[in-house]
Scaffold this active site. Structure first.
Site, short mmCIF file in Angstrom:
data_model
loop_
_atom_site.label_atom_id
_atom_site.label_comp_id
_atom_site.label_asym_id
_atom_site.label_seq_id
_atom_site.Cartn_x
_atom_site.Cartn_y
_atom_site.Cartn_z
N LYS A 65 96.22 116.81 -38.92
CA LYS A 65 95.98 116.66 -40.38
C LYS A 65 97.24 116.93 -41.21
O LYS A 65 97.30 117.88 -41.99
CB LYS A 65 94.86 117.59 -40.83
CG LYS A 65 93.54 117.39 -40.10
CD LYS A 65 92.47 118.30 -40.66
CE LYS A 65 91.15 118.19 -39.95
NZ LYS A 65 91.14 118.74 -38.58
N ASP A 68 102.03 116.98 -46.60
CA ASP A 68 103.30 117.48 -47.14
C ASP A 68 103.86 116.41 -48.05
O ASP A 68 103.16 115.43 -48.37
CB ASP A 68 104.26 117.81 -45.97
CG ASP A 68 105.21 118.97 -46.32
OD1 ASP A 68 105.84 118.90 -47.39
OD2 ASP A 68 105.30 119.93 -45.53
N ILE A 69 105.11 116.55 -48.48
CA ILE A 69 105.72 115.51 -49.30
C ILE A 69 105.97 114.29 -48.41
O ILE A 69 106.06 114.42 -47.17
CB ILE A 69 107.03 115.99 -49.97
CG1 ILE A 69 108.05 116.47 -48.94
CG2 ILE A 69 106.73 117.11 -50.97
CD1 ILE A 69 109.42 116.78 -49.52
O1 C5P Z 1 81.37 121.27 -31.21
P1 C5P Z 1 81.26 120.14 -32.18
O2 C5P Z 1 80.74 118.87 -31.57
O3 C5P Z 1 80.52 120.53 -33.46
O4 C5P Z 1 82.79 119.86 -32.56
C1 C5P Z 1 83.19 118.99 -33.57
C2 C5P Z 1 84.67 118.92 -33.62
O5 C5P Z 1 85.04 118.14 -34.75
C3 C5P Z 1 85.38 120.25 -33.82
O6 C5P Z 1 86.65 120.14 -33.18
C4 C5P Z 1 85.54 120.36 -35.30
O7 C5P Z 1 86.64 121.15 -35.70
C5 C5P Z 1 85.81 118.90 -35.66
N1 C5P Z 1 85.53 118.53 -37.04
C6 C5P Z 1 84.29 118.71 -37.62
N2 C5P Z 1 84.07 118.32 -38.91
C7 C5P Z 1 85.07 117.73 -39.59
C8 C5P Z 1 86.31 117.53 -39.03
C9 C5P Z 1 86.51 117.95 -37.72
O8 C5P Z 1 83.38 119.19 -36.98
N3 C5P Z 1 84.85 117.32 -40.82
#
Ligand code: C5P
Length: 232
Positions: A65, A68-69
């Protein structure tokens, strides 16, 4: 995208060893692997190489993710693309159109350049917390972010399965949607607020489902992966 939905497995276990053990168990499947901050900060490029050494056909999504600039983001994006082993990475849409366009321009001629996604709104925000930062309602702003992302030449967005179709309708059907918060067969939601299963994801033309706990917490992860793949 969406000829067939793809499975992206979150490697969220605490150590490199545990993540690699999991990946060895599922080494024969055609899947994407999501590597986040924790693993990458600790284990770096070597971890990505270790994943590819288990099966070179694994696709890697580096979930850093970037924000930054514009020039600094493009420098980082270029380094990621030059690894040659990252198939997809992401940036924050709120970095703006100029930053996202600069990233896409910088990597455009790199051989095997990765796909680039953008995060619209972090799902940890509720409407009030989102408004405190962006001074706008989350739904309309997330839609605007998706449009900004699309005009910047980015390949797609990270979003909820509940937003996938709306985003495609406001951009283009082949604009990629990658959706966490998936409980393939209605498993325990854990800390996810809204979860979607496989049929819902398909109906909403999700391109990538991201699944973590339902796989790595299962007593037999490869059985779960096989079942998911046969359903998508
Ligand atoms: O264990 P689970 O299936 O809930 O994992 C979902 C993954 O997606 C994790 O790595 C979590 O950090 C990531 N994630 C999320 N929701 C977001 C962005 C990323 O659950 N909006």
């Amino acid at each position: 995208m969406n000829n067939s939905m793809k499975l992206c497995i979150s490697l969220d276990l605490p150590t490199a060893k545990e993540n690699l053990d999991l990946v060895r168990e599922i080494k024969d499947f055609d899947v994407w692997l999501k590597v986040g901050f924790r693993s990458f900060i600790r284990d770096g490029r070597k971890f990505l190489e270790d994943l590819k050494a288990i099966n070179p056909n694994f696709k890697i999504f580096l979930d850093l993710k970037l924000y930054d600039i514009p020039n600094t983001m493009a420098d980082a994006a270029e380094e990621i693309a030059k690894f040659g082993i990252v198939d997809m990475f992401n940036v924050h849409a709120s970095a703006g159109v100029e930053a996202m366009s600069t990233v896409m321009h910088r990597i455009k001629d790199i051989p095997n350049k990765p796909l680039v996604l953008a995060v619209t709104a972090l799902t940890s925000f509720d409407n009030e917390a989102f408004k405190a930062v962006y001074n706008e309602d989350i739904t309309s702003k997330a839609r605007q972010f998706a449009k900004d992302t699309h005009v910047s030449g980015i390949d797609g967005v990270v979003c909820s399965a509940f937003e996938s179709l709306d985003i495609k309708n406001n951009t283009s059907l082949d604009f990629i949607t990658l959706c966490p918060g998936i409980r393939p067969f209605g498993e325990d939601a854990g800390d996810q607020k809204r979860v979607a299963d496989i049929p819902f994801s398909k109906e909403n033309k999700v391109d990538f489902i991201v699944v973590g706990r339902p796989i790595y917490k299962a007593s037999n992860p490869s059985e779960v992966v096989e079942k998911i793949l046969s359903n998508i």
